[in-house]
Write a protein that holds these residues in place. Structure first.
Motif, short mmCIF file in Angstrom:
data_model
loop_
_atom_site.label_atom_id
_atom_site.label_comp_id
_atom_site.label_asym_id
_atom_site.label_seq_id
_atom_site.Cartn_x
_atom_site.Cartn_y
_atom_site.Cartn_z
N LYS A 319 15.71 -4.97 0.02
CA LYS A 319 17.14 -5.15 -0.15
C LYS A 319 17.82 -5.21 1.22
N PHE A 320 18.61 -6.22 1.43
CA PHE A 320 19.26 -6.45 2.73
C PHE A 320 18.24 -6.52 3.86
N GLY A 321 17.02 -6.84 3.51
CA GLY A 321 15.99 -7.05 4.52
C GLY A 321 15.28 -5.82 5.02
N VAL A 322 15.88 -4.64 4.86
CA VAL A 322 15.28 -3.45 5.49
C VAL A 322 15.09 -2.27 4.53
N PHE A 323 15.69 -2.33 3.34
CA PHE A 323 15.56 -1.22 2.39
C PHE A 323 14.55 -1.60 1.30
N TYR A 324 13.43 -0.89 1.28
CA TYR A 324 12.35 -1.20 0.34
C TYR A 324 12.56 -0.46 -0.97
N TYR A 325 12.53 -1.20 -2.09
CA TYR A 325 12.72 -0.60 -3.41
C TYR A 325 11.75 -1.27 -4.37
N ASN A 326 10.64 -0.59 -4.61
CA ASN A 326 9.60 -1.14 -5.48
C ASN A 326 9.05 -0.04 -6.38
N PRO A 327 9.52 0.04 -7.62
CA PRO A 327 9.06 1.10 -8.55
C PRO A 327 7.57 1.00 -8.86
N ASP A 328 6.98 -0.18 -8.68
CA ASP A 328 5.56 -0.35 -9.00
C ASP A 328 4.64 0.05 -7.85
N ASP A 329 5.22 0.39 -6.72
CA ASP A 329 4.44 0.79 -5.55
C ASP A 329 4.49 2.31 -5.43
N ALA A 330 3.32 2.94 -5.49
CA ALA A 330 3.26 4.41 -5.43
C ALA A 330 3.47 4.95 -4.02
N SER A 331 3.50 4.08 -3.02
CA SER A 331 3.63 4.53 -1.63
C SER A 331 5.01 5.12 -1.38
N LEU A 332 5.04 6.19 -0.60
CA LEU A 332 6.31 6.78 -0.19
C LEU A 332 6.81 6.18 1.12
N PHE A 333 5.85 5.89 2.01
CA PHE A 333 6.19 5.35 3.33
C PHE A 333 5.41 4.05 3.55
N LEU A 334 5.98 3.16 4.33
CA LEU A 334 5.30 1.90 4.64
C LEU A 334 5.92 1.32 5.92
N PRO A 335 5.23 0.37 6.57
CA PRO A 335 5.76 -0.21 7.79
C PRO A 335 7.10 -0.91 7.56
N GLU A 336 7.99 -0.81 8.52
CA GLU A 336 9.31 -1.45 8.43
C GLU A 336 9.19 -2.96 8.38
N ARG A 337 10.25 -3.59 7.88
CA ARG A 337 10.29 -5.04 7.80
C ARG A 337 10.97 -5.64 9.04
N PHE A 338 11.92 -4.93 9.61
CA PHE A 338 12.58 -5.39 10.83
C PHE A 338 12.76 -4.19 11.74
N GLY A 339 12.01 -4.15 12.81
CA GLY A 339 11.95 -2.98 13.67
C GLY A 339 10.52 -2.52 13.78
N VAL A 340 10.28 -1.56 14.64
CA VAL A 340 8.92 -1.05 14.83
C VAL A 340 8.87 0.39 14.35
N GLY A 341 8.03 0.64 13.36
CA GLY A 341 7.92 1.97 12.80
C GLY A 341 7.71 1.93 11.30
N TRP A 342 8.22 2.95 10.63
CA TRP A 342 8.00 3.08 9.19
C TRP A 342 9.31 3.31 8.46
N THR A 343 9.32 2.98 7.19
CA THR A 343 10.50 3.18 6.36
C THR A 343 10.09 3.83 5.04
N LEU A 344 11.05 3.95 4.12
CA LEU A 344 10.84 4.67 2.87
C LEU A 344 10.86 3.72 1.67
N ASN A 345 10.16 4.11 0.63
CA ASN A 345 10.24 3.39 -0.65
C ASN A 345 11.28 4.11 -1.50
N PHE A 346 12.50 3.59 -1.49
CA PHE A 346 13.62 4.27 -2.13
C PHE A 346 13.52 4.26 -3.66
N ALA A 347 12.51 3.61 -4.21
CA ALA A 347 12.32 3.62 -5.66
C ALA A 347 11.58 4.86 -6.13
N ARG A 348 11.03 5.63 -5.20
CA ARG A 348 10.26 6.82 -5.57
C ARG A 348 11.17 8.05 -5.59
#
Length: 373
Positions: A319-348
């Protein structure tokens, strides 16, 4: 009272370094992303050399570099004329403006890339998933046990405070202006010994959590080159976790200057310089590591086989390129889409519990410092 040993120019120059470094890093961010992503839009890996794609990246970088240069020159001008407060304010506002402006510009070019993607007909016929199995283990983040190294640093800080308590003056300086004038004093109490240790503990917990999130993150592997990209990601995660630990220890070690300033071994201004140097080392070093490895190890193996097919497309989850929201993905953290590092799966749901817990810990830290002093 004025700290005559304090030279504000040194502090201002150190802090002003963060402005051009932040701007330059934002400018090169599109070049550090994974091969199959352009401004958070999934594309075939072979299309990184597409003239339209390259043109968008160049314009993005040019705009941010020009803005960075203007802000940096303005900050230097303030510092040269002795307007240290204005220089510091410009540094803070400039860094926020470059970060927010870079994100807004990314969204603008993201819209252009989405339109170009539709025009070119880039679609994934099937979502390919990969798993890497082999005799040689893939590199990973270093063990979380390394975070125990924070304990001796905190113990040393506490020891210095306890031993030096008798040598501290009745009124201890805690804050000063850029001209060296001390404008806040606190009466000496046993709590003053715990102040730097409390700050060190908060820093250690924050960095240890970031280390834990790297270790728990979803591993990235490119469908077109699964083994190579998995190795690249492992090297990236390992390098970032090592630097995270080293950077946290540098910041915590710099905090030892606080009890030394309480005892008048060094001045409050000199203690501030120690912390500023540590902050610059952390920022510049982190960006350097990111530039060497690229996001998720994208720069480790530059000659990986490319493909003109779109093997996977998960744009709908970003969402908006940087906010990950995937209820089917059990992962809590994953690599960012824009930037260097990790982000959150806000669907969990667990992520929201973690965010709330982090906010409570931060609030508790602020309240503790306020109540103690």
């Amino acid at each position: 009272m004025v700290d005559e040993a304090f030279d504000p120019t040194v502090m201002v120059v150190l802090m002003m370094l963060l402005l051009p470094v932040t701007g330059a890093f934002m400018a090169v961010t599109p070049y550090l992303m994974r091969r199959g992503e352009v401004f958070t839009v999934t594309v075939p890996t072979a299309e990184q050399k597409d003239p339209f794609v390259r043109g968008l990246k160049r314009r993005y970088a040019a705009i941010l570099l020009v803005c960075t240069a203007v802000l940096s020159v303005a900050g230097i001008a303030c510092a040269v004329t002795g307007a240290f407060g204005a220089a510091f304010a410009l540094m803070v506002v400039g860094m926020l403006a470059l970060t927010a402006g870079g994100y807004a510009l990314m969204l603008f070019y993201r819209a252009k890339m989405n339109a170009y993607k539709k025009e070119r007909g880039w679609t994934a016929d099937a979502q390919e998933a990969v798993a890497v199995v082999g005799e040689q283990p893939v590199p990973r983040a270093i063990s979380l046990k390394w975070n125990l190294l924070y304990l001796p640093v905190m113990a040393l800080t506490l020891l210095i405070g306890v031993v030096g308590y008798a040598h501290m003056p009745d009124m201890i300086p805690l804050h000063m202006n850029f001209d060296g004038t001390i404008n806040r004093w606190e009466e000496k109490t046993p709590m003053i010994v715990w102040m730097p240790v409390l700050i060190q503990a908060f820093i250690a917990v924050s960095f240890a959590f970031a280390h834990w999130s790297i270790a728990r993150s979803k591993k990235w592997a490119e469908p077109g080159a699964p083994a190579t990209s998995a190795l690249a990601y492992g090297l990236f995660a390992r390098a970032q976790s090592i630097f995270l630990l080293a950077g946290g220890l540098v910041i915590d070690t710099a905090m030892i200057a606080m009890p030394l300033s309480f005892m008048d071994v060094i001045t409050l201004g000199q203690a501030g310089v120690f912390v500023a140097v540590a902050a610059v080392i952390l920022c510049v070093g982190g960006m350097g590591v990111s530039a060497v490895y690229g996001q998720a190890g994208s720069r480790v193996f530059k000659r990986m086989q490319t493909s003109d097919r779109l093997l996977v497309d998960d744009d709908r989850y970003w969402k908006f390129g940087v906010f990950y929201y995937n209820p089917d993905d059990a992962s809590l953290f994953l690599p960012e889409r824009f930037g260097v590092g990790w982000t959150l799966n806000f669907a969990r749901p667990a992520i929201w519990a973690i965010v709330a817990g982090g906010a409570l810990v931060t609030l508790a830290f602020i309240v503790a410092v306020t109540v103690m002093f």
